[in-house]
Design a protein around this motif. Structure first.
Motif, PDB file in Angstrom:
ATOM      1  N   ASP A  25       0.843  -1.206   0.000  1.00  0.00           N
ATOM      2  CA  ASP A  25       0.000   0.000   0.000  1.00  0.00           C
ATOM      3  C   ASP A  25       0.877   1.255   0.000  1.00  0.00           C
ATOM      4  O   ASP A  25       0.631   2.203  -0.750  1.00  0.00           O
ATOM      5  N   THR A  26       1.889   1.253   0.835  1.00  0.00           N
ATOM      6  CA  THR A  26       2.803   2.395   0.927  1.00  0.00           C
ATOM      7  C   THR A  26       3.522   2.618  -0.393  1.00  0.00           C
ATOM      8  O   THR A  26       3.595   3.751  -0.896  1.00  0.00           O
ATOM      9  N   LEU A  27       4.028   1.545  -0.988  1.00  0.00           N
ATOM     10  CA  LEU A  27       4.762   1.666  -2.246  1.00  0.00           C
ATOM     11  C   LEU A  27       3.860   2.062  -3.421  1.00  0.00           C
ATOM     12  O   LEU A  27       4.348   2.586  -4.424  1.00  0.00           O
ATOM     13  N   HIS A  28       2.570   1.825  -3.296  1.00  0.00           N
ATOM     14  CA  HIS A  28       1.616   2.247  -4.330  1.00  0.00           C
ATOM     15  C   HIS A  28       1.051   3.650  -4.046  1.00  0.00           C
ATOM     16  O   HIS A  28       0.264   4.173  -4.827  1.00  0.00           O
ATOM     17  N   GLY A  29       1.415   4.220  -2.914  1.00  0.00           N
ATOM     18  CA  GLY A  29       0.937   5.558  -2.581  1.00  0.00           C
ATOM     19  C   GLY A  29      -0.501   5.593  -2.096  1.00  0.00           C
ATOM     20  O   GLY A  29      -1.126   6.653  -2.086  1.00  0.00           O
ATOM     21  N   TYR A  30      -1.009   4.447  -1.655  1.00  0.00           N
ATOM     22  CA  TYR A  30      -2.387   4.401  -1.151  1.00  0.00           C
ATOM     23  C   TYR A  30      -2.461   5.094   0.205  1.00  0.00           C
ATOM     24  O   TYR A  30      -1.597   4.894   1.064  1.00  0.00           O
ATOM     25  N   THR A  31      -3.503   5.863   0.397  1.00  0.00           N
ATOM     26  CA  THR A  31      -3.686   6.546   1.681  1.00  0.00           C
ATOM     27  C   THR A  31      -4.649   5.781   2.588  1.00  0.00           C
ATOM     28  O   THR A  31      -4.743   6.085   3.770  1.00  0.00           O
ATOM     29  N   THR A  32      -5.360   4.813   2.026  1.00  0.00           N
ATOM     30  CA  THR A  32      -6.250   3.953   2.795  1.00  0.00           C
ATOM     31  C   THR A  32      -5.717   2.526   2.714  1.00  0.00           C
ATOM     32  O   THR A  32      -5.308   2.078   1.637  1.00  0.00           O
ATOM     33  N   SER A  33      -5.738   1.828   3.825  1.00  0.00           N
ATOM     34  CA  SER A  33      -5.241   0.454   3.845  1.00  0.00           C
ATOM     35  C   SER A  33      -6.137  -0.467   3.031  1.00  0.00           C
ATOM     36  O   SER A  33      -7.365  -0.376   3.100  1.00  0.00           O
ATOM     37  N   THR A  34      -5.510  -1.344   2.273  1.00  0.00           N
ATOM     38  CA  THR A  34      -6.233  -2.364   1.522  1.00  0.00           C
ATOM     39  C   THR A  34      -6.802  -3.370   2.504  1.00  0.00           C
ATOM     40  O   THR A  34      -6.116  -3.806   3.431  1.00  0.00           O
ATOM     41  N   LYS A  35      -8.054  -3.752   2.294  1.00  0.00           N
ATOM     42  CA  LYS A  35      -8.687  -4.747   3.162  1.00  0.00           C
ATOM     43  C   LYS A  35      -8.040  -6.110   2.910  1.00  0.00           C
ATOM     44  O   LYS A  35      -7.906  -6.543   1.776  1.00  0.00           O
TER      45      LYS A  35
ATOM     46  N   SER B  97      -4.509  -7.217  -9.123  1.00  0.00           N
ATOM     47  CA  SER B  97      -5.757  -6.450  -9.209  1.00  0.00           C
ATOM     48  C   SER B  97      -5.824  -5.388  -8.108  1.00  0.00           C
ATOM     49  O   SER B  97      -6.488  -4.366  -8.273  1.00  0.00           O
ATOM     50  N   LEU B  98      -5.148  -5.623  -6.999  1.00  0.00           N
ATOM     51  CA  LEU B  98      -5.098  -4.654  -5.891  1.00  0.00           C
ATOM     52  C   LEU B  98      -3.864  -3.763  -5.957  1.00  0.00           C
ATOM     53  O   LEU B  98      -3.911  -2.586  -5.598  1.00  0.00           O
ATOM     54  N   TRP B  99      -2.761  -4.354  -6.358  1.00  0.00           N
ATOM     55  CA  TRP B  99      -1.476  -3.651  -6.422  1.00  0.00           C
ATOM     56  C   TRP B  99      -0.886  -3.848  -7.820  1.00  0.00           C
ATOM     57  O   TRP B  99      -0.102  -4.775  -8.053  1.00  0.00           O
ATOM     58  N   PRO B 100      -1.248  -2.999  -8.786  1.00  0.00           N
ATOM     59  CA  PRO B 100      -0.867  -3.224 -10.184  1.00  0.00           C
ATOM     60  C   PRO B 100       0.636  -3.186 -10.479  1.00  0.00           C
ATOM     61  O   PRO B 100       1.068  -3.709 -11.511  1.00  0.00           O
ATOM     62  N   LYS B 101       1.434  -2.607  -9.590  1.00  0.00           N
ATOM     63  CA  LYS B 101       2.877  -2.544  -9.830  1.00  0.00           C
ATOM     64  C   LYS B 101       3.598  -3.854  -9.473  1.00  0.00           C
ATOM     65  O   LYS B 101       4.780  -4.016  -9.762  1.00  0.00           O
ATOM     66  N   VAL B 102       2.877  -4.777  -8.854  1.00  0.00           N
ATOM     67  CA  VAL B 102       3.480  -6.035  -8.426  1.00  0.00           C
ATOM     68  C   VAL B 102       3.854  -6.887  -9.640  1.00  0.00           C
ATOM     69  O   VAL B 102       3.099  -6.992 -10.604  1.00  0.00           O
ATOM     70  N   LYS B 103       5.037  -7.489  -9.558  1.00  0.00           N
ATOM     71  CA  LYS B 103       5.518  -8.401 -10.600  1.00  0.00           C
ATOM     72  C   LYS B 103       5.458  -9.821 -10.026  1.00  0.00           C
ATOM     73  O   LYS B 103       6.061 -10.088  -8.987  1.00  0.00           O
ATOM     74  N   VAL B 104       4.741 -10.708 -10.698  1.00  0.00           N
ATOM     75  CA  VAL B 104       4.555 -12.076 -10.220  1.00  0.00           C
ATOM     76  C   VAL B 104       5.455 -13.014 -11.005  1.00  0.00           C
ATOM     77  O   VAL B 104       5.483 -12.972 -12.240  1.00  0.00           O
ATOM     78  N   HIS B 105       6.181 -13.847 -10.284  1.00  0.00           N
ATOM     79  CA  HIS B 105       7.044 -14.853 -10.897  1.00  0.00           C
ATOM     80  C   HIS B 105       6.457 -16.231 -10.618  1.00  0.00           C
ATOM     81  O   HIS B 105       6.311 -16.626  -9.472  1.00  0.00           O
ATOM     82  N   TYR B 106       6.151 -16.943 -11.694  1.00  0.00           N
ATOM     83  CA  TYR B 106       5.675 -18.326 -11.543  1.00  0.00           C
ATOM     84  C   TYR B 106       6.873 -19.258 -11.653  1.00  0.00           C
ATOM     85  O   TYR B 106       7.917 -18.911 -12.192  1.00  0.00           O
ATOM     86  N   ILE B 107       6.699 -20.477 -11.151  1.00  0.00           N
ATOM     87  CA  ILE B 107       7.766 -21.477 -11.226  1.00  0.00           C
ATOM     88  C   ILE B 107       7.569 -22.277 -12.489  1.00  0.00           C
ATOM     89  O   ILE B 107       6.514 -22.775 -12.777  1.00  0.00           O
TER      90      ILE B 107
END
Length: 188
Positions: free
Chosen positions: A46-56, A178-188
């Motif tokens: 949330d902090t790294l995305h600049g959100y001012t309200t906490s994600t549920k 969907s909640l944090w669009p900047k996240v990069k997901v690595h699959y195995i």
């Protein structure tokens, strides 16, 4: 920008709701307790995305390690105790001294050992209060992935094809992007 464990501790200390949750759990005086996983990861993202309200988040994971009482009903009683103090929090309490059986794994040696075997490095995090009320962070897999917004498997989940499949399924279901669009997901 978050670049260190001290930065993570600082943002948690500034969050009154997070501190209230930690103070509430501390009142139980559980052995080797931590509030972990999404509770910590979501705050960082949330902090790294600049959100001012906490994600549920779906639950607040409280873990502890007590080989002397591995009854699941005791965990449920602890959840009720926490709920009576803080009823809007979706509490989930687990004794890691028994969870290896649920997960079909060798016994954990401590709560931090259990955290190190969580599926993702970005989730392998825990916080608690020390005896003086200071926030302590554990990150047995480091903080680089979580602060770099990367989801990678812990070493434990790369050891077998079965664990890799569990990791990949979990990542697909969580859909964190969907909640944090900047996240990069690595699959195995």
């Amino acid at each position: 920008m978050l670049i260190s464990e001290d930065d993570i501790i600082y943002i948690i200390k500034k969050d009154k709701e997070m501190m209230h949750i930690l103070e509430t759990v501390e009142t139980l005086k559980l052995p080797d307790w931590w509030v972990c996983a999404g509770f910590v990861r979501a705050k960082i993202w949330d902090t790294l995305h600049g959100y001012t309200t906490s994600t549920k988040i779906p639950d607040v994971d409280v873990i502890y390690f007590d080989q002397g009482n591995i009854e699941e009903k005791y965990e449920k009683r602890l959840e009720k105790d926490l709920f009576s103090i803080h009823p809007r929090v979706p509490w989930s309490v687990k004794n890691e001294a028994r969870m290896h059986k649920v997960n079909n794994l060798p016994p954990y040696t401590s709560s931090v050992d259990a955290i190190s075997k969580f599926p993702e490095t970005a989730t392998a995090l825990g916080v608690k209060l020390d005896k003086k009320g200071n926030v302590i962070l554990t990150a047995p897999c480091g903080i680089q992935d979580v602060i770099n917004l990367e989801v990678k498997p812990t070493t434990f989940f790369t050891m077998t094809e079965e664990r890799a499949a569990i990791y990949n399924d979990r990542i697909a279901k969580k859909n964190w992007r969907s909640l944090w669009p900047k996240v990069k997901v690595h699959y195995i």
